[in-house]
Design a protein around this motif. Sequence first.
Motif, PDB file in Angstrom:
ATOM      1  N   LEU A 187       0.869  -1.181   0.000  1.00 35.23           N
ATOM      2  CA  LEU A 187       0.000   0.000   0.000  1.00 35.23           C
ATOM      3  C   LEU A 187       0.901   1.224   0.000  1.00 35.23           C
ATOM      4  N   LEU A 188       0.811   2.000  -1.081  1.00 35.49           N
ATOM      5  CA  LEU A 188       1.570   3.251  -1.159  1.00 35.49           C
ATOM      6  C   LEU A 188       0.614   4.375  -0.797  1.00 35.49           C
ATOM      7  N   TYR A 189       0.931   5.114   0.229  1.00 38.91           N
ATOM      8  CA  TYR A 189       0.009   6.186   0.599  1.00 38.91           C
ATOM      9  C   TYR A 189       0.738   7.502   0.861  1.00 38.91           C
ATOM     10  N   GLY A 190       0.000   8.585   0.710  1.00 37.93           N
ATOM     11  CA  GLY A 190       0.587   9.921   0.842  1.00 37.93           C
ATOM     12  C   GLY A 190      -0.148  10.871  -0.079  1.00 37.93           C
ATOM     13  N   ASN A 191       0.174  12.159   0.039  1.00 38.74           N
ATOM     14  CA  ASN A 191      -0.554  13.167  -0.739  1.00 38.74           C
ATOM     15  C   ASN A 191      -0.343  13.019  -2.243  1.00 38.74           C
ATOM     16  N   THR A 192      -1.116  13.776  -2.987  1.00 34.53           N
ATOM     17  CA  THR A 192      -1.023  13.768  -4.450  1.00 34.53           C
ATOM     18  C   THR A 192       0.362  14.242  -4.915  1.00 34.53           C
ATOM     19  N   PHE A 241     -13.472 -16.392 -16.421  1.00 31.06           N
ATOM     20  CA  PHE A 241     -12.185 -15.715 -16.566  1.00 31.06           C
ATOM     21  C   PHE A 241     -12.138 -14.574 -15.578  1.00 31.06           C
ATOM     22  N   MET A 242     -11.937 -14.915 -14.327  1.00 31.54           N
ATOM     23  CA  MET A 242     -12.030 -13.907 -13.286  1.00 31.54           C
ATOM     24  C   MET A 242     -10.686 -13.189 -13.137  1.00 31.54           C
ATOM     25  N   LEU A 243     -10.459 -12.269 -14.043  1.00 36.08           N
ATOM     26  CA  LEU A 243      -9.140 -11.645 -14.058  1.00 36.08           C
ATOM     27  C   LEU A 243      -8.777 -10.988 -12.733  1.00 36.08           C
ATOM     28  N   LEU A 244      -9.773 -10.392 -12.085  1.00 36.31           N
ATOM     29  CA  LEU A 244      -9.456  -9.689 -10.838  1.00 36.31           C
ATOM     30  C   LEU A 244      -8.870 -10.634  -9.796  1.00 36.31           C
ATOM     31  N   SER A 245      -9.248 -11.908  -9.867  1.00 31.14           N
ATOM     32  CA  SER A 245      -8.651 -12.821  -8.892  1.00 31.14           C
ATOM     33  C   SER A 245      -7.506 -13.633  -9.482  1.00 31.14           C
ATOM     34  N   GLU A 246      -7.420 -13.675 -10.813  1.00 32.96           N
ATOM     35  CA  GLU A 246      -6.424 -14.557 -11.421  1.00 32.96           C
ATOM     36  C   GLU A 246      -5.095 -13.904 -11.785  1.00 32.96           C
ATOM     37  N   VAL A 247      -5.108 -12.590 -12.032  1.00 27.82           N
ATOM     38  CA  VAL A 247      -3.844 -11.982 -12.484  1.00 27.82           C
ATOM     39  C   VAL A 247      -2.781 -12.089 -11.395  1.00 27.82           C
ATOM     40  N   ASP A 248      -1.529 -12.214 -11.849  1.00 26.36           N
ATOM     41  CA  ASP A 248      -0.434 -12.336 -10.886  1.00 26.36           C
ATOM     42  C   ASP A 248      -0.286 -11.065 -10.059  1.00 26.36           C
ATOM     43  N   LEU A 249      -0.480  -9.928 -10.709  1.00 27.16           N
ATOM     44  CA  LEU A 249      -0.416  -8.665  -9.961  1.00 27.16           C
ATOM     45  C   LEU A 249      -1.594  -7.782 -10.362  1.00 27.16           C
ATOM     46  N   LEU A 250      -2.318  -7.327  -9.362  1.00 34.44           N
ATOM     47  CA  LEU A 250      -3.375  -6.335  -9.600  1.00 34.44           C
ATOM     48  C   LEU A 250      -2.894  -5.019  -9.007  1.00 34.44           C
ATOM     49  N   ILE A 251      -2.944  -3.968  -9.818  1.00 32.77           N
ATOM     50  CA  ILE A 251      -2.604  -2.636  -9.300  1.00 32.77           C
ATOM     51  C   ILE A 251      -3.889  -1.817  -9.249  1.00 32.77           C
ATOM     52  N   ILE A 252      -4.226  -1.329  -8.078  1.00 32.60           N
ATOM     53  CA  ILE A 252      -5.369  -0.418  -7.961  1.00 32.60           C
ATOM     54  C   ILE A 252      -4.794   0.955  -7.663  1.00 32.60           C
ATOM     55  N   ASP A 253      -4.883   1.813  -8.663  1.00 31.65           N
ATOM     56  CA  ASP A 253      -4.245   3.115  -8.518  1.00 31.65           C
ATOM     57  C   ASP A 253      -5.239   4.155  -8.041  1.00 31.65           C
ATOM     58  N   ASP A 254      -4.769   4.989  -7.131  1.00 30.36           N
ATOM     59  CA  ASP A 254      -5.528   6.158  -6.722  1.00 30.36           C
ATOM     60  C   ASP A 254      -6.853   5.797  -6.050  1.00 30.36           C
ATOM     61  N   LEU A 255      -6.760   4.888  -5.105  1.00 29.77           N
ATOM     62  CA  LEU A 255      -7.960   4.522  -4.346  1.00 29.77           C
ATOM     63  C   LEU A 255      -8.344   5.713  -3.474  1.00 29.77           C
ATOM     64  N   GLY A 256      -9.535   6.226  -3.728  1.00 25.02           N
ATOM     65  CA  GLY A 256      -9.962   7.410  -2.981  1.00 25.02           C
ATOM     66  C   GLY A 256     -11.313   7.184  -2.370  1.00 25.02           C
TER      67      GLY A 256
END
Length: 325
Positions: A187-192, A241-256
């Motif tokens: 989890l990377l967190y901090g201001n914009t 084909f449940m990509l959200l659970s199957e991909v090796d890495l999921l990046i969720i950017d800018d969770l607000g």
Amino acid sequence: MDLTQSEYDSIMREYEERRLYNAEVIRKRRLELEETLPAYFEIDKKISSASMDYFKSQLTSNKMDKEEYHKSIQRFTKEKESILEKAGYPTDYLEPIYDCKDCKDTGYIEGEKCHCLKQAAIKKLYPHTNLSNKYQNVSFKHFSLDYYDRNDNDAKTNLSSFDYAKNALDYCQDFVKNFNSTGGNILLYGNTGLGKTYLSTCIGLELLEQGYSVLYLTATQLLDVFEKKMKDRGTSARQDFMLLSEVDLLIIDDLGTEFQNSFNIPNVLDCINNRILSEKSTVISTNLNLRDLQTCYTERFISRIVENYKLLRLTGKDIRIQKNL
Ligand SMILES: [Zn+2]
């Protein structure tokens, strides 16, 4: 999130075209060499007849020695290689060609989807999130620590923005290096404007390069995925084909705060939870601090994150503003 049958079929057709194309390349190479290097094919004939003799002998009482046989095949193979080399060809010139050696362009390894098939599905389903198209010059080595103050030490931790950024950069690089053995979540967190998206993109690009399947979504795109799934439910034949659970890495950017007023918080929780349970890695970046995350996404969410994610904080002044000064 799921492929329709026709999308899946079209990916499979691409695999078939690839196999046919590569087989054709080899066929043409053989034709060419049959003209110019007949000696090579003479040895092929010797190999076939040696194999035939060996297998025939196995049916009689006068069996040929297995080791002897293997040695002779090895000798023939070496001879073939040296003929190719002397004529200026690489030794694997007539070997089958595969775009993906791992699954030999079939899309599956022992019944499991290959990383290349998952990536093909990502391209089909999320054409706009394709990492490699979007970011050409993004890499760890271009991440500059010069924008982070060395003297703005935090009163509580006594760490400067520079310390935080250096720590995050080092951690992300190790994460990529040890991905195969360690995996894990960040989890990377901090201001914009402090480089969170940049770092998560570097991670995604490097792992793509290593042959892992990577899905990069902004939180808004993730919300769209959930909403679309609600609307589309059961409308067409779908591949599981449940990509959200199957991909090796999921990046969720800018969770607000985008999920705060939607019915989709349980979906995010499920997504995060399933990936933890199946030991698939996730990288999340957010402008929210931990307390705000708890307010927006429930206490259960934040406790899962704290237990299972490496928390990397970034502090300092917006880099985009600094660049424009
Ligand atoms: Zn493959």
